[in-house]
Write a protein that holds these residues in place. Structure first.
Motif, PDB file in Angstrom:
ATOM      1  N   ASN A  57       0.802  -1.232   0.000  1.00 14.23           N
ATOM      2  CA  ASN A  57       0.000   0.000   0.000  1.00 14.23           C
ATOM      3  C   ASN A  57       0.833   1.279   0.000  1.00 14.23           C
ATOM      4  N   GLN A  58       2.008   1.209  -0.550  1.00 12.92           N
ATOM      5  CA  GLN A  58       2.829   2.415  -0.700  1.00 12.92           C
ATOM      6  C   GLN A  58       3.793   2.237  -1.866  1.00 12.92           C
ATOM      7  N   ARG A  59       4.128   3.343  -2.480  1.00  7.97           N
ATOM      8  CA  ARG A  59       5.021   3.305  -3.636  1.00  7.97           C
ATOM      9  C   ARG A  59       6.415   2.839  -3.243  1.00  7.97           C
ATOM     10  N   PRO A  60       7.090   2.147  -4.145  1.00  7.35           N
ATOM     11  CA  PRO A  60       6.792   2.027  -5.583  1.00  7.35           C
ATOM     12  C   PRO A  60       5.681   1.026  -5.920  1.00  7.35           C
ATOM     13  N   HIS A  61       5.137   0.294  -4.932  1.00  2.00           N
ATOM     14  CA  HIS A  61       4.007  -0.600  -5.215  1.00  2.00           C
ATOM     15  C   HIS A  61       2.760   0.230  -5.492  1.00  2.00           C
ATOM     16  N   VAL A  62       2.055  -0.117  -6.567  1.00  2.00           N
ATOM     17  CA  VAL A  62       0.863   0.650  -6.946  1.00  2.00           C
ATOM     18  C   VAL A  62      -0.356  -0.236  -7.189  1.00  2.00           C
ATOM     19  N   GLU A  63      -0.244  -1.539  -6.894  1.00  2.00           N
ATOM     20  CA  GLU A  63      -1.378  -2.430  -7.169  1.00  2.00           C
ATOM     21  C   GLU A  63      -2.642  -2.006  -6.430  1.00  2.00           C
ATOM     22  N   HIS A  64      -2.498  -1.352  -5.284  1.00  2.00           N
ATOM     23  CA  HIS A  64      -3.657  -0.889  -4.505  1.00  2.00           C
ATOM     24  C   HIS A  64      -4.361   0.290  -5.180  1.00  2.00           C
ATOM     25  N   GLU A  65      -3.728   0.905  -6.181  1.00  2.00           N
ATOM     26  CA  GLU A  65      -4.328   2.038  -6.887  1.00  2.00           C
ATOM     27  C   GLU A  65      -5.121   1.596  -8.117  1.00  2.00           C
ATOM     28  N   PHE A  66      -5.043   0.318  -8.465  1.00  2.00           N
ATOM     29  CA  PHE A  66      -5.741  -0.175  -9.652  1.00  2.00           C
ATOM     30  C   PHE A  66      -7.254  -0.156  -9.417  1.00  2.00           C
ATOM     31  N   PRO A  67      -8.044   0.114 -10.477  1.00  2.00           N
ATOM     32  CA  PRO A  67      -9.510   0.085 -10.337  1.00  2.00           C
ATOM     33  C   PRO A  67      -9.999  -1.262  -9.794  1.00  2.00           C
TER      34      PRO A  67
END
Length: 195
Positions: A57-67
């Motif tokens: 849930n924090q960058r550089p991970h962005v999977e939580h931002e996907f629709p």
């Protein structure tokens, strides 16, 4: 003198206008090609999904931002592709990875950078699974692994909506590749459980 200056300024202004208005190129829609195939019938009574992967849930991970989070897409893929047709035993699909990492790309520097629309970020997706069959006593009777990766970059002038379309296209590509890998590995290592 004024006319000469004006003739130099006008092309420069037009160039700026053309550069700023160019539309980012969107990927062709891919779709989930595995949906056209019949599900794999497995000689077990139950099919379970274990979501071992936890997003940071924090960058550089962005999977939580996907629709639609990638882990939810993988879970839906399991339900679409496997069908329990047996009277005993369980097939467990463990999602060990469903991550997407954002990599910031270097842009064009200097004066040339003012007129260049660069690819600004790359998104690297990775999915990894373990598929295991156990009997009613919980004893493992066979297993296999599968994984798939994919990457797509976006230009710096893309809107959030356009980026989300790129993300979905990326996950469709990864899931289609995963499906082929899983089918091959299941046929090879768990073929005796297929009906």
């Amino acid at each position: 003198m004024f006319v000469k200056s004006l003739t130099r300024i006008i092309p420069f202004a037009l160039l700026l206008n053309l550069t700023g208005c160019s539309e980012p190129k969107m990927p062709e829609p891919m779709g989930l090609t595995y949906l056209t195939q019949a599900p794999l019938k497995v000689d077990v009574a139950h099919i379970e999904v274990v979501k071992k992967f936890k997003s940071k849930n924090q960058r550089p991970h962005v999977e939580h931002e996907f629709p639609v989070p990638p882990i939810a897409m993988v879970q839906q893929w399991v339900h679409d592709r496997f069908l329990a047709v047996g009277k005993s035993g369980t097939m467990t699909v463990t999602i060990e990875d469903a991550s997407v990492v954002e990599v910031v790309l270097k842009g064009t520097k200097g004066f040339k950078g003012l007129f260049t629309i660069d690819q600004s970020e790359r998104y690297d997706a990775n999915v990894a699974l373990k598929i295991e069959v156990t009997d009613d006593a919980g004893t493992s009777t066979g297993f296999t692994n599968a994984s798939a990766k994919g990457s797509k970059s976006v230009s710096e002038n893309m809107t959030l909506g356009q980026r989300r379309k790129v993300w979905m296209n990326l996950m469709e590509k990864v899931l289609n590749n995963l499906d082929g890998e899983v089918e091959r590995n299941v046929q090879t290592h768990l073929g005796k459980f297929l009906k």
